[in-house]
Each structure stands twice: as C-alpha cells, then as structure tokens.
Write a protein that holds these residues in place. Structure first.
Motif, PDB file in Angstrom:
ATOM      1  N   MET A   1      32.606  34.585  49.728  1.00 43.17           N
ATOM      2  CA  MET A   1      33.081  35.971  49.792  1.00 43.17           C
ATOM      3  C   MET A   1      34.459  36.027  50.432  1.00 43.17           C
ATOM      4  SD  MET A   1      31.170  39.192  51.619  1.00 43.17           S
ATOM      5  CE  MET A   1      31.461  38.547  53.264  1.00 43.17           C
ATOM      6  N   ARG A   2      35.346  36.857  49.880  1.00 45.22           N
ATOM      7  CA  ARG A   2      36.703  36.985  50.389  1.00 45.22           C
ATOM      8  C   ARG A   2      37.127  38.448  50.387  1.00 45.22           C
ATOM      9  NH1 ARG A   2      35.491  32.600  51.322  1.00 45.22           N
ATOM     10  NH2 ARG A   2      36.504  30.610  50.811  1.00 45.22           N
ATOM     11  N   LEU A   3      38.116  38.780  51.228  1.00 41.22           N
ATOM     12  CA  LEU A   3      38.756  40.088  51.233  1.00 41.22           C
ATOM     13  C   LEU A   3      40.188  39.883  50.754  1.00 41.22           C
ATOM     14  CD1 LEU A   3      38.250  43.068  52.014  1.00 41.22           C
ATOM     15  CD2 LEU A   3      39.219  42.556  54.254  1.00 41.22           C
ATOM     16  N   VAL A   4      40.568  40.545  49.650  1.00 44.22           N
ATOM     17  CA  VAL A   4      41.894  40.341  49.078  1.00 44.22           C
ATOM     18  C   VAL A   4      42.588  41.687  48.909  1.00 44.22           C
ATOM     19  CG1 VAL A   4      41.088  38.299  47.848  1.00 44.22           C
ATOM     20  CG2 VAL A   4      41.182  40.495  46.648  1.00 44.22           C
ATOM     21  N   GLN A   5      43.888  41.625  48.627  1.00 44.16           N
ATOM     22  CA  GLN A   5      44.685  42.829  48.436  1.00 44.16           C
ATOM     23  C   GLN A   5      45.138  42.944  46.988  1.00 44.16           C
ATOM     24  OE1 GLN A   5      45.375  45.243  50.778  1.00 44.16           O
ATOM     25  NE2 GLN A   5      44.022  44.117  52.151  1.00 44.16           N
ATOM     26  N   GLY A   6      44.844  44.073  46.363  1.00 46.47           N
ATOM     27  CA  GLY A   6      45.384  44.392  45.054  1.00 46.47           C
ATOM     28  C   GLY A   6      44.849  43.563  43.911  1.00 46.47           C
ATOM     29  N   VAL A   7      45.313  43.931  42.707  1.00 49.51           N
ATOM     30  CA  VAL A   7      44.806  43.287  41.507  1.00 49.51           C
ATOM     31  C   VAL A   7      45.207  41.819  41.429  1.00 49.51           C
ATOM     32  CG1 VAL A   7      46.778  43.952  40.073  1.00 49.51           C
ATOM     33  CG2 VAL A   7      44.560  43.554  38.995  1.00 49.51           C
ATOM     34  N   GLU A   8      46.396  41.470  41.929  1.00 48.47           N
ATOM     35  CA  GLU A   8      46.817  40.069  41.866  1.00 48.47           C
ATOM     36  C   GLU A   8      45.942  39.191  42.759  1.00 48.47           C
ATOM     37  OE1 GLU A   8      48.753  39.007  39.613  1.00 48.47           O
ATOM     38  OE2 GLU A   8      49.203  41.046  38.944  1.00 48.47           O
ATOM     39  N   GLY A   9      45.550  39.754  43.924  1.00 49.49           N
ATOM     40  CA  GLY A   9      44.638  39.017  44.801  1.00 49.49           C
ATOM     41  C   GLY A   9      43.299  38.802  44.129  1.00 49.49           C
ATOM     42  N   CYS A  10      42.819  39.813  43.383  1.00 52.65           N
ATOM     43  CA  CYS A  10      41.552  39.684  42.657  1.00 52.65           C
ATOM     44  C   CYS A  10      41.647  38.612  41.575  1.00 52.65           C
ATOM     45  CB  CYS A  10      41.175  41.022  42.026  1.00 52.65           C
ATOM     46  SG  CYS A  10      40.714  42.312  43.192  1.00 52.65           S
ATOM     47  N   LEU A  11      42.745  38.634  40.810  1.00 52.58           N
ATOM     48  CA  LEU A  11      42.901  37.663  39.727  1.00 52.58           C
ATOM     49  C   LEU A  11      43.033  36.239  40.259  1.00 52.58           C
ATOM     50  CD1 LEU A  11      45.276  39.680  37.387  1.00 52.58           C
ATOM     51  CD2 LEU A  11      42.892  39.068  36.951  1.00 52.58           C
ATOM     52  N   GLU A  12      43.722  36.095  41.384  1.00 50.93           N
ATOM     53  CA  GLU A  12      43.861  34.767  41.990  1.00 50.93           C
ATOM     54  C   GLU A  12      42.499  34.243  42.442  1.00 50.93           C
ATOM     55  OE1 GLU A  12      46.068  32.663  45.816  1.00 50.93           O
ATOM     56  OE2 GLU A  12      46.821  34.584  45.050  1.00 50.93           O
ATOM     57  N   TYR A  13      41.687  35.126  43.034  1.00 56.20           N
ATOM     58  CA  TYR A  13      40.339  34.738  43.464  1.00 56.20           C
ATOM     59  C   TYR A  13      39.493  34.346  42.243  1.00 56.20           C
ATOM     60  CZ  TYR A  13      35.619  35.184  45.422  1.00 56.20           C
ATOM     61  OH  TYR A  13      34.313  34.957  45.808  1.00 56.20           O
ATOM     62  N   TYR A  14      39.606  35.139  41.160  1.00 63.23           N
ATOM     63  CA  TYR A  14      38.851  34.856  39.938  1.00 63.23           C
ATOM     64  C   TYR A  14      39.193  33.474  39.390  1.00 63.23           C
ATOM     65  CZ  TYR A  14      37.322  35.264  35.053  1.00 63.23           C
ATOM     66  OH  TYR A  14      36.734  35.043  33.831  1.00 63.23           O
ATOM     67  N   GLU A  15      40.483  33.168  39.298  1.00 65.45           N
ATOM     68  CA  GLU A  15      40.904  31.880  38.753  1.00 65.45           C
ATOM     69  C   GLU A  15      40.448  30.727  39.637  1.00 65.45           C
ATOM     70  OE1 GLU A  15      42.129  31.351  35.874  1.00 65.45           O
ATOM     71  OE2 GLU A  15      42.336  33.475  35.359  1.00 65.45           O
ATOM     72  N   ASP A  16      40.522  30.926  40.959  1.00 67.75           N
ATOM     73  CA  ASP A  16      40.106  29.870  41.885  1.00 67.75           C
ATOM     74  C   ASP A  16      38.628  29.569  41.728  1.00 67.75           C
ATOM     75  OD1 ASP A  16      40.259  28.167  44.368  1.00 67.75           O
ATOM     76  OD2 ASP A  16      38.951  29.742  45.134  1.00 67.75           O
ATOM     77  N   LEU A  17      37.801  30.607  41.683  1.00 68.00           N
ATOM     78  CA  LEU A  17      36.361  30.370  41.601  1.00 68.00           C
ATOM     79  C   LEU A  17      35.951  29.903  40.209  1.00 68.00           C
ATOM     80  CD1 LEU A  17      34.353  30.481  43.845  1.00 68.00           C
ATOM     81  CD2 LEU A  17      33.539  32.669  43.012  1.00 68.00           C
ATOM     82  N   ALA A  18      36.660  30.375  39.180  1.00 68.30           N
ATOM     83  CA  ALA A  18      36.361  29.904  37.825  1.00 68.30           C
ATOM     84  C   ALA A  18      36.582  28.408  37.724  1.00 68.30           C
ATOM     85  CB  ALA A  18      37.239  30.640  36.808  1.00 68.30           C
ATOM     86  N   ALA A  19      37.632  27.904  38.406  1.00 67.90           N
ATOM     87  CA  ALA A  19      37.932  26.470  38.376  1.00 67.90           C
ATOM     88  C   ALA A  19      36.872  25.676  39.127  1.00 67.90           C
ATOM     89  CB  ALA A  19      39.310  26.213  38.982  1.00 67.90           C
ATOM     90  N   ARG A  20      36.250  26.292  40.136  1.00 62.44           N
ATOM     91  CA  ARG A  20      35.262  25.582  40.958  1.00 62.44           C
ATOM     92  C   ARG A  20      33.828  25.934  40.592  1.00 62.44           C
ATOM     93  NH1 ARG A  20      35.061  26.974  46.001  1.00 62.44           N
ATOM     94  NH2 ARG A  20      36.313  28.861  45.974  1.00 62.44           N
TER      95      ARG A  20
END
Length: 787
Positions: free
Chosen positions: A262-281
């Motif tokens: 679980m993470r706390l991120v800012q804005g849509v770019e933070g969400c997309l970065e989290y998505y890509e990171d977890l998709a890779a893992r």
C-alpha cells in the motif's frame, strides 16, 4: 493449591501473550518466539481451560477451531452496502477518472489529489463486525446488500483478530477486507487434494471461495487462508482518522493485516507510476492480484464525491490485462527434454491473453491431461501470468460436438524412435517401500537422442553451469547435427578447424569460441555438479552438495539416506542423485571429462556443520522403523548405545527397553530379521564414519562456522559496476547468505547500486541496513574474497 483468582490471572496472561505473538507472527510478519515456545504456551492455556471450562471465552486463542458443522448459512443484511468498483483498463481511463474527481471537487486540472493505492487482491470480499472490540459477526459480500454469515469459518483465520488490540476502537466497528489464498498455499492444497484423489481447485480464488463456504469450520481451519483489510463500514461510538491511509494504519495497530505494498501518492502521474511498478512485480508477489485500487485519501472529499448506484465516485480499480481466455486445442504434440521427459504440449488457436498472443500451452504430463479430461478439439480456458509458460487450466466439455479425439502417449520417441517408459516412484512409509507409476514418461535413448543431447549440452554450457560464452542454442544445434559433439566431453576435443565449417564462423570467431571452451576446464564444484544435469538438482541443491560434502568423490559415493542429512535434500532427490552417479554411462562421461582435464575446484573437506552432526537416535529415525518415531529412537539409542548392539538384540533385550511400545518392539524385531535392512543400516553407519558425520566424530568438529553470513538474508538491487549481479550473488552464497528478490523486516542487508528503486525505498522505510557496491566489496575483502 492455586486460588481461582490466580488461575484466572494465569489464563488471561497466557491469552494476552498468545494474542501478542499471533499479532507479531501473522500481522507484522516479525515473530519474537520460536514455534516450539509458542506451542508450549498454547498447550498450557488449552490445559487450564480444559481443567476450568468456566473460564473459556469465545475470544480465547484456543477457540478458533472447534464449532460444530453448520446445517447451512444464514443471511446477513449489510447495514451499509458493500459496493462494487468502476474499472479502468487503460491509462486514459484513469486520467478521465482523476479529471472527473477534480471537476466534482471544484479543483483545477493541475491540482494534485492524494490517492491511497493498494493491490486488488483476487479473493473474496468480507465484512467483519466488532462490538466493544470483540468479533461478533463475519459475512460475505453477496450481492452487496445481502451476504452469508460465515462467522465460525472466519474465526479460524489467524490474520483475523478475535479481539482488537489497544482500547481506543469505536464501540461498533465494521472492517472490510479480502480473504485470499497465497499461491504457495494453493499449490500445497492442490497437492494434498491429488494425494487424496479428491477434486483440485482451478485457481487460488476458487480455492478461497470453496474453503470459506465449508459447513464444517474445521475444514476451513485446515486451508491456508489469509485476510487483508482495505476499508471500514459502520462506525459508531468513536472516530476514525480523516485519511483513508491513516485509517488502515490504525487498523494495522488494532491487529489487522494490511497490504505491505500500500502506498500514498500524489496525482494521476503518481498513480500511473505505482501501477507500472506493481505490474512489473506482479508475478513475484506471493498472491494473485488482478489490478490496483486507487482511492481518494481524504474522507471529507470522499463524502463530497459520494456514490452512484453501485460504486463510489472516489475509487476505481485499474485492471491488469486479462490472464485467462478461451480458445480451442488444435493438436497435442510431444517434446523431449534434457532428462528424456516426454512432455505434452497443446497447440492452440492463437488467442491474446496476458498481453501477448498465445498459440502453445504446457500440459505438464499425461496425468494432467487425464485430470483435465482433455481431448484434441476441446474448447479450453488458457491462463498466462507474466513470463510464466501458458497453461490450460480447465476444459469446457459442454462445448463439445463429438469430433474431439483422445490423447495418447506415443509408443516411441518422436525424435529418435527409442522406447518410451513410464517412470516409477518409490514411496516409503512405516519401514516399507511401495513402487507406483510416476506421472512422467521418458525416452530411453539418452544421449543417442538428439533432443536430449542438445538440451544436455545447452544446460552444460549455460551461465550457471560451465558458463561457456558463445555456445548458444544455434551453435549447439550445429555441433550436434554435424556429429561433432555426442557428449559434454566432446566439447573439449574440438579444434579451431571444427568451428570453421559451421554457419556464422570465421577465423576469429572460431578461435574465440575454442579459447572460451578451453578456459572453462576449472570451475567451482557446485557449477560442475549443476552442469551434469542430475534430475531434480538445481543450482541451490548443487551448491549444498558442494559446500557440505566438499568433493565430487564424496558426492558420487553418498548413499541416499546419508544425503538426507544435507539441508533441503529429501529422499526422492537423494535417490535421483544416487541413481545418476551409479549409472555406468554417466560415470563414463565424468571420467572422460576428467581425462580431458576438466577438474572441478573443490575443498575436499566436509563442512564443519556436518562433522559429527548426527546421532544414533537420528539414524534410527531415518532408517524408518515402523512405529519408532523420535521418542522411541531416543529410548533405543539410550538403551543400546550403538547400532551394532541394537542390530544384535533379541526379543528379551528389546522388552527391557523402558517405555518402548509393544507395536514398536514387534516392528523392530521384524526389521532385525530382515538381512537386507540390517545390511543397509550398517552401510549407512559405515559411510557416516568415513565421511566424518558419525556421532563419534563430534570431538573433531570445528567449533566455528566457515560461513560468516550463515542464515542471513541479503538483497541486491540497482546496477553494480565492478561485478555483475550474478557474481555478487555467488559471493554472498559462498559466505552462507540467502539472496532474496524482495525486502522484508527479516532482510539483513541491501546492496544498492545506481538505479535502485522500490527495493531501496522499502529497505529505508523498514530501517534495513543499506550499503553501496564499494562497501560491499570492502566487506568481501574482509572475508578474504577479492573482487
């Protein structure tokens, strides 16, 4: 005599201790006690409650299992509906969602909004109701308005607190979460189901659902289920934080597991970065997820955004590409692997699944085909997860039209025409051996079969084995097809001129490949063992053999039972090792390699951990005498003092062994009359003496481990500039460390190079020690290893 008050105090103290250690183990993943000590506390509490049943409470740790089977599930009306989530499938869908959130909140398009992000677990949504901190009801989501009461089943889950920690919780609190089954638990459960000849589960989600809906909670208790909390529902008589993220952290303190990703991120770019990171893992996680859930973190903003009829406006699930699709089996063909295993492969009508087009899928073996009930022409569901080979997970027999045909194993090898034999399994129990048919068919052609020869050579020269650069699959194919290489030993007979006749080779490239082969005549023993391609022996097992036994001669001579003293080597693998080295053809290949100057680097010494490591009682346990377990073996060892004395014992002498059961005595007498068994027992003891593992060798045992990082877990991340990651891993393994791909509280140290990302961030958040490559090299030099 203890007073009633003191007994009640003892009971409560034990409950408090067990609840504390349950929280440390199941929620924090940071146990403070060894399992044996926990079991002692649990048994003590169980004994006191049995003696004083009036003290038993529903929240006692002993009461997780034991309710009678229910006749059915009653309905539960959710006081607050359990809504679904809208889905996003593309990055633009998520951008549109964030834009709508900004507009409804009256914010500008460049205003960042805080989002709580967490993996979307592929499990079963549940609602837990607590009153005054005590679990009073658990229910399934159902249709969102009405669910089923599964309280007795949920009480069996260790990750569900029966009573909340601390005392600042609301008077009534509804906690919502996902009950799921980790992948390892799912595989183990299906293995047990197959052993019992019972129906297996298609995927972890189905297994979790089936386990939760058992009328007998004792069955649920036996299933490897876990729960992760993700939100709250009804809250009365108390306040929760204004932040969703902080609310989940508070639930964690009260005793609930929350997702560590679980993470706390800012804005849509933070969400997309989290998505890509977890998709890779995604595929490295211990559980299945099918997307990411993004929630507006601010509760006031959540209330302002509100709901539509079936979903909140403040949350969305960004789904991963589908991993299961339907297609049709065009044909089933058979491939031959390195060990001769003949494996069926489904040729499919191409289908897009998991982000790629799939036209082939593994079927594992003929037993799997039988389990699936698969026929050529069937419609099937195919699953693909990341880089995992696609597999057929179920057949759709209702789509058959009568044109489908049965699948049969070929009578001869499709490559060399040799016979195909079904492997045999030797199962051992209660002192007896039972032979049964295995699930694997093998071509008996060995290295005369080009498919096996090619795969054997490819394995022999691979990076983790002899590591001969320039001998890729294509070049190996040419060498084998031209008849230049008929065994691994032939590689060292090749001349520069032999390469010139191959496609793609000129004078320089021929010379370079010749030199690369000659340079790999000496490699560490572990690499050499792995290169031999012994069935079931990966690089980890090869490393254990080399580090523990120290020499090729000792490994080749080791009896199966002696091999089981090595870490992580069971009896079946031990027999594979023994069979390999007693095979005349394999011995010939090893002798040829040795004659050609291929000599593994070996210490020649038994590891300090093994020297004098066994006891007579342990030997008796491993000899698998019916009805003689650890306690009986210790009684016999203490009474007779030596194996010779025991093997010469008669019935009268056995009767004099105090506390030895009649069944054990009779079984042992039967074994003592078996000359083969006695001969094997003496042979094992003789080898333990020769190797220095015998209990009489304890005085010679080294007092200090030669592996200074033994039992430590290290993680490598980022780019290393003075060595490769594989080289760094080898150095750590040689020092006794375990090298993991993920960071946890149990990680000893993280070696971080340039470009280190999420693993470094997690290490820093957990307070795990982090060093750079320079510090790592300094450490290696302290232990006598130069870079």
């Amino acid at each position: 005599m203890c007073s009633a008050v003191s007994i009640e105090q003892d009971v409560q103290q034990l409950r408090d201790q067990l609840n504390h250690h349950n929280y440390r183990y199941y929620v924090l993943d940071d146990p403070e006690l060894p399992d044996a000590e926990y079991d002692r506390l649990f048994q003590r509490l169980k004994q006191l409650e049995a003696e004083h049943p009036e003290l038993v409470t529903p929240t006692s740790p002993t009461q997780r299992v034991g309710a009678r089977p229910a006749s059915g599930f009653t309905e539960v009306q959710h006081e607050l509906p359990m809504l679904s989530l809208d889905n996003a499938f593309e990055a633009q869908d998520l951008r549109d969602f964030v834009r709508r959130v900004q507009e409804r909140l009256g914010l500008s398009s460049d205003a960042d909004i805080a989002f709580a992000c967490e993996p979307k677990l592929d499990g079963i949504a549940v609602s837990l109701l607590y009153e005054d901190g005590v679990l009073v009801r658990a229910a399934t989501r159902g249709d969102g308005t009405t669910g089923e009461d599964i309280t007795q089943n949920v009480r069996t889950l260790r990750t569900v607190p029966l009573q909340l920690n601390d005392g600042d919780w609301p008077r009534r609190l509804e906690v919502r979460g996902e009950i799921y089954m980790p992948r390892a638990g799912f595989e183990a459960l299906n293995a047990r189901q197959r052993e019992r000849d019972e129906k297996t589960f298609v995927n972890p989600r189905n297994a979790a659902a089936g386990s939760l809906r058992q009328l007998d909670p004792r069955i649920t208790a036996d299933r490897p289920l876990e729960m992760c909390s993700y939100s709250t529902g009804i809250v009365e008589g108390g306040e929760l934080p204004a932040s969703h993220y902080e609310t989940l952290e508070l639930l964690h303190r009260w005793g609930f597991r929350i997702n560590p990703e679980m993470r706390l991120v800012q804005g849509v770019e933070g969400c997309l970065e989290y998505y890509e990171d977890l998709a890779a893992r995604r595929d490295s996680l211990a559980y299945d997820i099918d997307g990411i859930v993004f929630k507006v973190d601010d509760r006031a903003q959540q209330q302002q955004l509100g709901f539509v009829s079936r979903a909140p406006r403040w949350a969305i699930a960004h789904k991963f590409p589908a991993q299961e699709e339907m297609t049709r089996v065009r044909a089933v063909e058979f491939q031959v692997g390195r060990t001769g295993a003949v494996t069926p492969v489904a040729r499919l009508e191409p289908v897009f699944v998991g982000g790629v087009t799939v036209s082939n899928a593994t079927l594992h073996n003929m037993d799997e085909i039988a389990r699936l009930g698969l026929k050529v022409g069937d419609s099937v569901v195919v699953r693909r997860a990341g880089d995992v080979i696609p597999q057929v997970v179920r057949v759709l027999p209702e789509r058959r039209d009568g044109s489908e045909t049965e699948v049969g194993i070929p009578a001869s090898c499709p490559v060399c025409g040799s016979d195909i034999e079904r492997t045999q399994l030797i199962k051992r129990g209660k002192g007896k051996e039972a032979v049964s048919q295995g699930s694997i068919y093998r071509c008996v052609g060995r290295l005369a079969c080009q498919a096996q020869l090619k795969q054997a050579i490819i394995h022999f020269v691979s990076r983790r084995a002899m590591d001969i650069e320039g001998l890729g699959d294509k070049n190996v194919d040419q060498l084998v097809e031209c008849g230049l290489v008929r065994s691994p030993a032939d590689l060292y007979r090749l001349k520069i001129a032999d390469f010139r006749g191959l496609e793609g080779f000129a004078e320089l490239s021929s010379s370079n490949l010749y030199k690369a082969i000659q340079a790999r005549r000496e490699v560490p023993l572990a690499r050499f063992i792995y290169a031999l391609g012994i069935p079931e022996v990966g690089d980890g097992t090869a490393r254990a053999l080399a580090q523990q036994l120290g020499s090729l001669e000792r490994i080749a001579r080791a009896l199966p039972l002696v091999l089981t003293w090595l870490p992580d080597i069971g009896l079946e693998v031990a027999h594979e090792i023994r069979n390999f080295f007693t095979d005349a053809h394999n011995r010939q290949v090893i002798d040829e390699l040795t004659d050609l100057g291929v000599k593994p680097e070996q210490s020649g010494e038994l590891s300090p951990a093994l020297r004098g490591s066994t006891t007579l009682a342990e030997l008796l346990v491993k000899l698998n005498i019916p009805y003689v377990a650890k306690t009986g073996a210790e009684l016999l060892a203490g009474h007779f003092g030596s194996l010779d004395a025991l093997l010469e014992a008669d019935e009268e002498q056995l009767q004099s062994v105090a506390k030895l059961s009649k069944r054990a005595r009779e079984a042992l007498l039967g074994q003592l009359e078996d000359e083969d068994w006695c001969r094997e027992a003496r042979a094992v003891e003789k080898q333990l003496l020769e190797f220095g593992m015998h209990w009489s060798c304890q005085s010679e045992a080294a007092g200090e481990s030669s592996q200074p990082l033994a039992d430590q877990t290290w993680v490598l991340t980022g780019t290393l500039e003075r060595m490769t990651r594989d080289e760094a891993k080898e150095q750590l393994l040689s020092l006794g460390a375990k090298v993991s791909g993920s960071v946890s509280k149990k990680t000893e140290c993280v070696v971080a190079g340039p470009g280190a990302g999420s693993k470094l961030a997690k290490a820093e958040s957990l307070g795990v020690r982090v060093i750079d490559e320079g510090e790592f090299i300094d450490l290696l030099q302290q232990y006598g290893i130069s870079s």
